[in-house]
Design a protein around this motif. Sequence first.
Motif, short mmCIF file in Angstrom:
data_model
loop_
_atom_site.label_atom_id
_atom_site.label_comp_id
_atom_site.label_asym_id
_atom_site.label_seq_id
_atom_site.Cartn_x
_atom_site.Cartn_y
_atom_site.Cartn_z
N ALA A 333 60.53 197.28 178.77
CA ALA A 333 60.30 195.82 178.51
C ALA A 333 61.86 194.99 178.23
N TRP A 334 62.81 195.83 177.97
CA TRP A 334 64.17 195.09 177.83
C TRP A 334 64.93 194.83 179.11
N ILE A 335 64.58 195.27 180.24
CA ILE A 335 64.65 194.95 181.27
C ILE A 335 64.38 193.98 182.06
N ILE A 336 63.08 193.27 181.73
CA ILE A 336 62.40 192.17 182.20
C ILE A 336 63.48 190.96 182.03
N PRO A 337 63.46 190.32 183.25
CA PRO A 337 64.62 189.39 183.36
C PRO A 337 64.40 188.04 182.56
N ALA A 338 65.15 187.65 181.94
CA ALA A 338 64.95 186.69 180.97
C ALA A 338 64.59 185.38 181.70
N GLU A 339 64.48 185.15 183.13
CA GLU A 339 63.88 184.04 183.68
C GLU A 339 62.40 184.17 184.01
N VAL A 340 61.91 185.62 183.90
CA VAL A 340 60.38 185.62 183.74
C VAL A 340 59.93 185.22 182.31
N ILE A 341 59.26 184.03 182.42
CA ILE A 341 58.68 183.60 181.05
C ILE A 341 57.11 183.21 181.18
N GLY A 342 56.56 182.88 180.26
CA GLY A 342 55.00 182.49 180.25
C GLY A 342 54.20 183.67 180.42
N ASN A 343 52.97 183.45 181.23
CA ASN A 343 52.06 184.51 181.63
C ASN A 343 52.59 185.55 182.11
N LEU A 344 53.44 185.35 182.88
CA LEU A 344 54.05 186.70 183.83
C LEU A 344 54.70 187.53 183.01
N ARG A 345 55.58 187.07 182.05
CA ARG A 345 56.21 187.98 180.91
C ARG A 345 55.26 188.58 180.08
N THR A 346 54.30 187.88 179.66
CA THR A 346 53.19 188.43 178.79
C THR A 346 52.44 189.83 179.62
N VAL A 347 52.43 189.58 181.01
CA VAL A 347 51.75 190.71 181.91
C VAL A 347 52.57 191.95 182.01
N PHE A 348 53.97 191.48 182.00
CA PHE A 348 54.90 192.77 182.01
C PHE A 348 54.96 193.37 180.69
N LEU A 349 55.05 192.71 179.61
CA LEU A 349 54.98 193.24 178.39
C LEU A 349 53.81 194.04 178.17
N MET A 350 52.50 193.75 178.60
CA MET A 350 51.24 194.51 178.16
C MET A 350 51.36 195.75 178.96
#
Length: 452
Positions: A333-350
């Motif tokens: 979760a720490w390497i998810i790019p800051a540019e990834v926001i919104g629903n896509l970020r939630t998907v990666f976090l899940m």
Amino acid sequence: MEHSKQYFKDPDVKPWIQPSNSSRIIPCETFEHHSKYNSIITQFDLVCSRDILVAATQFFHLFGVLLGGIITTKLLESISPRNTMLLGMYSQIMCGCLTGLVNIFELHMLFRCLSAICCGLMYTAGGVILSDITSGKYRTASMCLFEQFWSIGVMFLPGIASFWSNWSHLYLAISLPTFVLVFLHRWIPDSPKWLLQQGRIREAKAVLEDSAKVNGNTNQIPSDFVDQLNLMAEIMKTKPDPDPWWSIWETYKTRKNLILVHLAWSIFIIVYYGMLLNIRAFGTDHLQINTVIAGASEIIGTFIGFGLIMCTAKKWFLAGLFNIFGGLVTYLAWIIPAEVIGNLRTVFLMLTAMVAKMSISCCLSLLTVCTTELAEENKKKGAAYSAIVWARIWLLSAPFVGATIIFGQLLPQTIFGSLTLIGGIIAGSIHSPQTHPCIKKLQFSQKVHCIN
């Protein structure tokens, strides 16, 4: 204005930017909520500096779970498991409804604790009945899959909540259906073992004959069935009571495994409930679907654990590896790019969280079924009681681990991931025999072997 001057350097110019007390949480006197759903948070103003009270109400629920198990164990000495379940049903209906109706936060926490105690009566007594009316592989399956209904309930909860716009109505909606269980209670069998221990031969005979009828095995009932039951009752009366729970530490050869299993219980139970409570950290916009995904992940993990229990002697080692992997995945979760926001970020976090959710559920299946394998025969009951009470004491800390979100969105997940990693190492170090050893025999010139 006067209130804000206590905490901000210049209350006239964006005061929320520069708190004078260097605190990230600013006490507030009044709140104004604009929400379509009247939740506990809006009802009792559990925001800003009062946000910690969300963890407090969760703490009282888990404290009730702890007390419920202890109280049930004591009640079962004199009240049958079936009647204990019925007592829990009626009590839960009353306490659950009162939890949703009171408008004082302190009373809400009290009744939430009492509701959890009542659920503990039903849950623990039901587990005793399942354990006593099954044996062998069927007992393993019933104990392991018994946990699935918790996950199914988690998956249904968002759908039920969508029908209501007030948290009080939701509490009524999840408490009143217990009347259905009261109606179905007449078909719930009592524990034949408990009845025989109390010398209630006729009632035990009725339960067993009814079971044989349902299973189509009435022709297998022996002619001296009553005599056998009387003999078993006499043996149970003369049989010494199980050793007290503290005596499990007296035997040196089992002490190492029991220490490891206690540590594993405490770690995995914290992470199991903590990660579920932490779902809201991924945003409230998709809270319902995220909760359903979490419940589905638990079910998958439980089936994986069930497969390990049934098929391999290296169940602890493999479950440990699975949890080490799951713990490492949470760090992604720490390497998810800051540019990834919104629903896509939630998907990666899940995605980074749900692998650990599966691995935790897998190991909890092993702990639920196989803890007693690590103790001697007369200490099995004490080992199970000790491990579960120990785990539920540590479980009280789970809400407060989630409360560390105030220091960063990913901090709770990182803590839970680290605990999963440590728990995996501990679980992989436990050694016990295969739960259901396969009998190697020659059939059609081929040997049937177990997975080793």
